[in-house]
Design an enzyme around this catalytic site. Structure first.
Site, PDB file in Angstrom:
ATOM      1  N   CYS A 159      39.607  47.614  20.925  1.00 19.22           N
ATOM      2  CA  CYS A 159      40.893  47.822  20.247  1.00 19.22           C
ATOM      3  C   CYS A 159      40.979  49.185  20.514  1.00 19.22           C
ATOM      4  O   CYS A 159      40.478  50.147  21.350  1.00 19.22           O
ATOM      5  CB  CYS A 159      40.681  47.870  18.702  1.00 19.22           C
ATOM      6  SG  CYS A 159      39.729  46.445  18.101  1.00 19.22           S
ATOM      7  N   ARG A 200      43.959  46.603  27.907  1.00 14.68           N
ATOM      8  CA  ARG A 200      42.743  46.117  27.330  1.00 14.68           C
ATOM      9  C   ARG A 200      42.580  44.746  26.755  1.00 14.68           C
ATOM     10  O   ARG A 200      41.534  44.253  26.313  1.00 14.68           O
ATOM     11  CB  ARG A 200      42.347  47.094  26.301  1.00 14.68           C
ATOM     12  CG  ARG A 200      41.873  48.639  26.658  1.00 14.68           C
ATOM     13  CD  ARG A 200      41.964  49.305  25.589  1.00 14.68           C
ATOM     14  NE  ARG A 200      41.707  50.811  25.549  1.00 14.68           N
ATOM     15  CZ  ARG A 200      40.746  51.351  25.054  1.00 14.68           C
ATOM     16  NH1 ARG A 200      40.018  50.688  23.967  1.00 14.68           N
ATOM     17  NH2 ARG A 200      40.395  52.513  25.427  1.00 14.68           N
ATOM     18  N   TRP A 227      41.386  43.921  18.600  1.00 14.40           N
ATOM     19  CA  TRP A 227      40.963  42.679  19.347  1.00 14.40           C
ATOM     20  C   TRP A 227      39.948  42.091  18.010  1.00 14.40           C
ATOM     21  O   TRP A 227      39.165  43.007  17.835  1.00 14.40           O
ATOM     22  CB  TRP A 227      40.291  43.206  20.602  1.00 14.40           C
ATOM     23  CG  TRP A 227      39.236  42.395  21.326  1.00 14.40           C
ATOM     24  CD1 TRP A 227      37.725  42.283  20.639  1.00 14.40           C
ATOM     25  CD2 TRP A 227      39.304  41.390  22.118  1.00 14.40           C
ATOM     26  NE1 TRP A 227      37.090  41.553  21.540  1.00 14.40           N
ATOM     27  CE2 TRP A 227      37.815  40.924  22.288  1.00 14.40           C
ATOM     28  CE3 TRP A 227      40.473  41.082  22.890  1.00 14.40           C
ATOM     29  CZ2 TRP A 227      37.929  40.096  23.222  1.00 14.40           C
ATOM     30  CZ3 TRP A 227      40.079  39.802  23.989  1.00 14.40           C
ATOM     31  CH2 TRP A 227      38.844  39.285  23.983  1.00 14.40           C
ATOM     32  N   ASN A 240      38.223  51.274  15.341  1.00 16.16           N
ATOM     33  CA  ASN A 240      37.475  50.840  16.387  1.00 16.16           C
ATOM     34  C   ASN A 240      36.074  50.552  16.116  1.00 16.16           C
ATOM     35  O   ASN A 240      35.396  51.655  15.664  1.00 16.16           O
ATOM     36  CB  ASN A 240      37.754  51.238  17.691  1.00 16.16           C
ATOM     37  CG  ASN A 240      39.098  51.170  18.141  1.00 16.16           C
ATOM     38  OD1 ASN A 240      39.986  50.547  17.473  1.00 16.16           O
ATOM     39  ND2 ASN A 240      39.419  51.849  19.251  1.00 16.16           N
ATOM     40  N   GLY A 241      35.360  49.479  16.409  1.00 17.99           N
ATOM     41  CA  GLY A 241      33.859  49.528  16.035  1.00 17.99           C
ATOM     42  C   GLY A 241      33.514  48.291  15.118  1.00 17.99           C
ATOM     43  O   GLY A 241      34.206  47.590  14.743  1.00 17.99           O
ATOM     44  N   GLU A 299      23.234  34.282  39.696  1.00 16.56           N
ATOM     45  CA  GLU A 299      24.293  34.881  39.373  1.00 16.56           C
ATOM     46  C   GLU A 299      24.563  35.784  40.285  1.00 16.56           C
ATOM     47  O   GLU A 299      25.928  36.327  40.569  1.00 16.56           O
ATOM     48  CB  GLU A 299      24.178  35.663  38.003  1.00 16.56           C
ATOM     49  CG  GLU A 299      25.071  36.533  37.670  1.00 16.56           C
ATOM     50  CD  GLU A 299      26.552  35.964  37.256  1.00 16.56           C
ATOM     51  OE1 GLU A 299      26.572  34.837  37.369  1.00 16.56           O
ATOM     52  OE2 GLU A 299      27.423  36.723  37.159  1.00 16.56           O
ATOM     53  N   LYS A 344      28.431  36.353  42.214  1.00 18.92           N
ATOM     54  CA  LYS A 344      28.996  37.692  42.253  1.00 18.92           C
ATOM     55  C   LYS A 344      29.585  38.228  43.656  1.00 18.92           C
ATOM     56  O   LYS A 344      30.531  38.669  43.927  1.00 18.92           O
ATOM     57  CB  LYS A 344      28.178  38.835  41.508  1.00 18.92           C
ATOM     58  CG  LYS A 344      28.775  39.718  40.351  1.00 18.92           C
ATOM     59  CD  LYS A 344      29.405  39.228  39.367  1.00 18.92           C
ATOM     60  CE  LYS A 344      29.954  37.768  39.150  1.00 18.92           C
ATOM     61  NZ  LYS A 344      30.000  37.273  37.859  1.00 18.92           N
ATOM     62  N   GLU A 358      32.248  35.781  45.454  1.00 21.97           N
ATOM     63  CA  GLU A 358      33.495  35.607  44.684  1.00 21.97           C
ATOM     64  C   GLU A 358      34.264  36.918  45.074  1.00 21.97           C
ATOM     65  O   GLU A 358      35.533  36.573  45.069  1.00 21.97           O
ATOM     66  CB  GLU A 358      33.478  35.171  43.154  1.00 21.97           C
ATOM     67  CG  GLU A 358      32.948  36.261  42.203  1.00 21.97           C
ATOM     68  CD  GLU A 358      32.976  35.922  40.928  1.00 21.97           C
ATOM     69  OE1 GLU A 358      33.878  35.382  40.521  1.00 21.97           O
ATOM     70  OE2 GLU A 358      32.141  36.328  40.187  1.00 21.97           O
ATOM     71  N   HIS A 410      11.350  24.662  52.725  1.00 21.85           N
ATOM     72  CA  HIS A 410      11.779  23.384  52.737  1.00 21.85           C
ATOM     73  C   HIS A 410      13.140  23.290  53.498  1.00 21.85           C
ATOM     74  O   HIS A 410      13.688  22.184  53.189  1.00 21.85           O
ATOM     75  CB  HIS A 410      11.774  22.707  51.384  1.00 21.85           C
ATOM     76  CG  HIS A 410      10.202  22.778  50.892  1.00 21.85           C
ATOM     77  ND1 HIS A 410       9.341  22.089  51.278  1.00 21.85           N
ATOM     78  CD2 HIS A 410       9.748  23.528  49.809  1.00 21.85           C
ATOM     79  CE1 HIS A 410       8.137  22.327  50.538  1.00 21.85           C
ATOM     80  NE2 HIS A 410       8.327  23.333  49.642  1.00 21.85           N
ATOM     81  N   LYS A 445      41.054  34.376  35.841  1.00 24.24           N
ATOM     82  CA  LYS A 445      40.422  34.743  34.846  1.00 24.24           C
ATOM     83  C   LYS A 445      39.771  33.558  33.695  1.00 24.24           C
ATOM     84  O   LYS A 445      38.951  33.690  33.429  1.00 24.24           O
ATOM     85  CB  LYS A 445      40.684  35.946  34.173  1.00 24.24           C
ATOM     86  CG  LYS A 445      39.903  36.644  33.025  1.00 24.24           C
ATOM     87  CD  LYS A 445      38.549  37.468  33.607  1.00 24.24           C
ATOM     88  CE  LYS A 445      37.538  37.909  32.660  1.00 24.24           C
ATOM     89  NZ  LYS A 445      36.363  37.961  33.361  1.00 24.24           N
TER      90      LYS A 445
HETATM   91  C1  F6R Z   1      32.517  34.645  37.531  1.00 20.18           C
HETATM   92  C2  F6R Z   1      33.168  33.904  36.325  1.00 20.18           C
HETATM   93  C3  F6R Z   1      33.234  32.596  36.182  1.00 20.18           C
HETATM   94  C4  F6R Z   1      33.405  32.440  34.682  1.00 20.18           C
HETATM   95  C5  F6R Z   1      33.582  30.932  34.589  1.00 20.18           C
HETATM   96  C6  F6R Z   1      33.422  30.451  32.999  1.00 20.18           C
HETATM   97  O1  F6R Z   1      32.384  35.710  37.791  1.00 20.18           O
HETATM   98  O2  F6R Z   1      33.780  34.908  35.765  1.00 20.18           O
HETATM   99  O3  F6R Z   1      32.684  31.760  36.794  1.00 20.18           O
HETATM  100  O4  F6R Z   1      32.072  32.679  34.061  1.00 20.18           O
HETATM  101  O5  F6R Z   1      35.047  30.439  34.891  1.00 20.18           O
HETATM  102  O6  F6R Z   1      34.432  31.354  32.288  1.00 20.18           O
HETATM  103  P1  F6R Z   1      34.188  31.470  30.658  1.00 20.18           P
HETATM  104  O7  F6R Z   1      33.048  32.320  30.500  1.00 20.18           O
HETATM  105  O8  F6R Z   1      35.571  32.195  30.286  1.00 20.18           O
HETATM  106  O9  F6R Z   1      34.200  30.065  30.034  1.00 20.18           O
END
Ligand code: F6R
Length: 611
Positions: free
Chosen positions: A2, A27, A74, A100-101, A485, A489, A492, A508, A606
């Site tokens: 927040c 934010r 938030w 906040n917190g 993961e 990262k 992407e 293999h 996102k």
């Molecule tokens: C990768 C990334 C995506 C999300 C995926 C699921 O860095 O951010 O792979 O993890 O689209 O998104 P959520 O967690 O919002 O369901």
């Protein structure tokens, strides 16, 4: 999280505080509000949604004031709505608080305050503070806001940045912090407060950064800072020379980097209030009865992308800890499968946004079989948080960078707590592993700080990786989950081809791809497979691949590794949280060197609300 702003001076305080609040919009938030002291007394105006809604609502008020505090919320306790928005007031409406917190003991405080005759008008933890301050003022022979705030805060466990107004002292505000940032901006005959330096930069570059335990009386003349016992403390002034764009990102070049740096705090917040004084896990607010938990005979973990990878880590952890079958599924596959599910299956849906279309479809499928559904989710008012039978909220705060970093750490933390909680209730045979992990949990944020401090090393390593023709991430067990993961990262955000493999699988097939120019990152953090990993990495060197190894401190350094990254040592089951941090940093620096638009990679969004 927040945002907080406040203003005291010659300008119209309400509009100045609200304008400064806009600097914190990036934010993310779900409601906004402002409190000010007018000739008629303390006034509060709040609105759900965007700050413009607050501006429309305030138009009807006579908002003449020289002092105001404002807030963007938030949601963490209580759904997003006007009643839960800040500022919160006491019974008499003379005290206003923005916060906040998280107040960990709010439920107990609320119960006690209610028994003493206070009435509450929101579901938030914050409102308890307003009532506590009201009591301290009422009990004092010479009421004084600073003393009342200090004494109220002594009763509170948790994290806070707070700003308080009281009609009885109309020319000041009182602020305090513990584990949540708060700064004071010193202007010319005016004072500003904010949770983030960005919000005051238009007015001043002269800033006092409060430290944990500080409580300050802010008047037009300046700030007097004490600790909670009332002893005076001195804080240095900071001269801020950031440009505006860097300021939004806390001085970092990108949100992704800022969010990686927020990882340790995210984990601390997700753990907050979750361990009892006896060291057991407290997830009683999940709302799953002991009978329902006892009946669970299978667990399914479901998510997409990074959230799915959190599930891959958790599958192994749950199996080790609760000794029952655990499956992990990609939501887009699961939704079209013919699952074996019944009312004794616990289906855990993992999602940062809580809006991912495939994850929501999987949730609805599971519900149609009467399975028990639990959302591990970052956004409290999201579809997943609302539709699942139970929810465990991760405390990552808004994540702006498209690539998920701190939310992944929050998911792993929440899933660790969930695994322990289920195991405590039903698997006494794994008690020694449970206590090993529980004991280590409180040190996690500190270890994570050490991992974030590897940034310069990862920056140096990125020079080699950025020139590679391809990258493999190899690991076994938990390390394979982290490898998945790490590869996601890197690809992407840097658009470099990267693949994760279980180290034993290389021979293999994929070993055929290893040649000069290929970088192979070996994750060697697991005690039981360390030697096997060393042999697998030798197979790579023999084919002229460049080897990078990640090992826990004190382990034998692989002789064929060109670069070795040493990580803090912790129980194997928690290593995925530490190992991913330098690899997130590596992805970041590689993308930076390759000139990629890090916070908004091409073709990605996102929140993936379509199929
Ligand atoms: C990768 C990334 C995506 C999300 C995926 C699921 O860095 O951010 O792979 O993890 O689209 O998104 P959520 O967690 O919002 O369901």
């Amino acid at each position: 999280m927040c945002g907080i702003t406040g203003y005291l001076g010659t300008l119209p305080a309400v509009s100045t505080a609200i304008n400064n609040l806009k600097r914190l919009e990036y934010r993310g938030y779900d409601s906004a509000g402002v409190a000010f002291i007018s000739p008629q007394g303390l006034r509060v105006c709040r609105a759900e949604g965007r700050i413009v809604n607050l501006e429309s609502a305030i138009k009807n008020e006579q908002a003449q004031s020289s002092v105001a505090i404002a807030h963007t919320r938030w949601a963490t306790h209580g759904v997003p709505c006007e009643a839960n928005s800040h500022p919160h007031r006491d019974c008499a409406g003379n005290v206003a608080v923005v916060h906040n917190g998280i107040i960990e003991n709010y439920a107990q405080l609320r119960q006690e305050l209610t028994a003493r005759g206070h009435s509450f008008s929101s579901d938030t933890d914050t409102e308890t503070l307003a009532h506590l301050i009201e009591e301290q003022l009422a009990n004092a022979t010479q009421p004084d806001l600073v003393t009342a705030v200090r004494d109220a805060l002594k009763l509170v466990h948790g994290s806070y940045a707070v700003a308080v107004l009281w009609a009885g002292m109309p020319d000041c505000m009182v602020v305090a912090r513990h584990d949540s940032p708060l700064i004071i901006g010193v202007g010319d005959s005016e004072m500003l407060i904010a949770s983030d330096i960005t919000a005051v930069m238009k007015y001043t570059r002269d800033v006092i950064v409060l430290e944990d335990g500080d409580c300050a009386l802010v008047t037009r003349e300046g700030a007097t800072i004490c600790n909670l016992n009332g002893d005076r403390v001195n804080r240095n002034h900071l001269s801020v020379d950031w440009d505006d764009t860097a300021a939004e990102k806390g001085g970092h070049a990108h949100f992704m980097l800022k969010e990686i740096y927020e990882g340790p705090r995210t984990v601390r917040e997700t753990l907050r209030g979750r361990l009892t004084p006896e060291g057991l896990v407290n997830l009683n607010d999940l709302g799953l009865s002991a009978e329902r938990i006892a009946a669970i005979n299978r667990v399914c973990l479901i998510g997409c992308g990074t959230a799915y990878h959190a599930g891959v880590v958790a599958r192994r952890f749950f199996e080790q800890l609760i000794r029952q079958p655990v499956e992990v599924h990609v939501a887009s596959e699961y939704r079209y499968s013919d699952p074996i599910l019944d009312e004794n299956t616990l289906v855990v849906l993992i999602s940062q946004s809580g809006e991912t279309a495939d994850t929501m479809a999987a949730l609805r499928l599971a519900r149609s079989y009467n399975a028990i559904t639990l959302g591990v989710v970052n956004v409290i008012g999201s579809s997943l948080a609302r539709e699942a039978d139970a929810r465990l909220i991760t405390q990552a705060g808004p994540e702006i960078g498209v690539a998920s970093t701190k939310a992944y750490l929050a998911q792993l933390t929440a899933l660790t707590l969930l695994g322990l909680y289920l195991a405590e209730q039903r698997a006494p045979e794994t008690a020694s592993l449970q206590s090993e992990v529980r004991r280590a949990l409180s040190s996690l944020p500190e270890w994570l700080e050490q991992c974030v401090a590897l940034a310069p090393q990862m920056d140096a390593l990125s020079a080699v990786v950025a020139e590679s023709s391809g990258v493999f991430f190899l690991g076994r067990g938990y390390d394979y989950a982290t490898a998945l993961e790490a590869a996601l990262k890197l690809k992407e955000i840097s658009y470099l081809h990267a693949e994760a493999y279980p180290a034993g699988e290389m021979k293999h097939g994929p070993l055929a791809l290893v040649e000069p120019g290929v970088t192979v990152v070996g994750l060697c953090t697991q005690r039981t497979t360390f030697d096997k990993m060393l042999s697998n990495l030798k197979e790579v060197s023999a084919r002229s691949g460049a080897v990078v190894a990640l090992i826990p401190n004190g382990q034998q350094v692989p002789e064929n590794a060109e670069v070795t990254i040493e990580l803090p040592k912790c129980p194997d089951a928690l290593m995925p949280m530490l190992t991913i941090v330098p690899l997130q940093l590596l992805a970041y620096y590689v993308a930076l060197r390759r000139g990629c638009p890090i916070d908004q990679p091409r073709n990605l969004a996102k929140s993936v609300t379509v199929e």
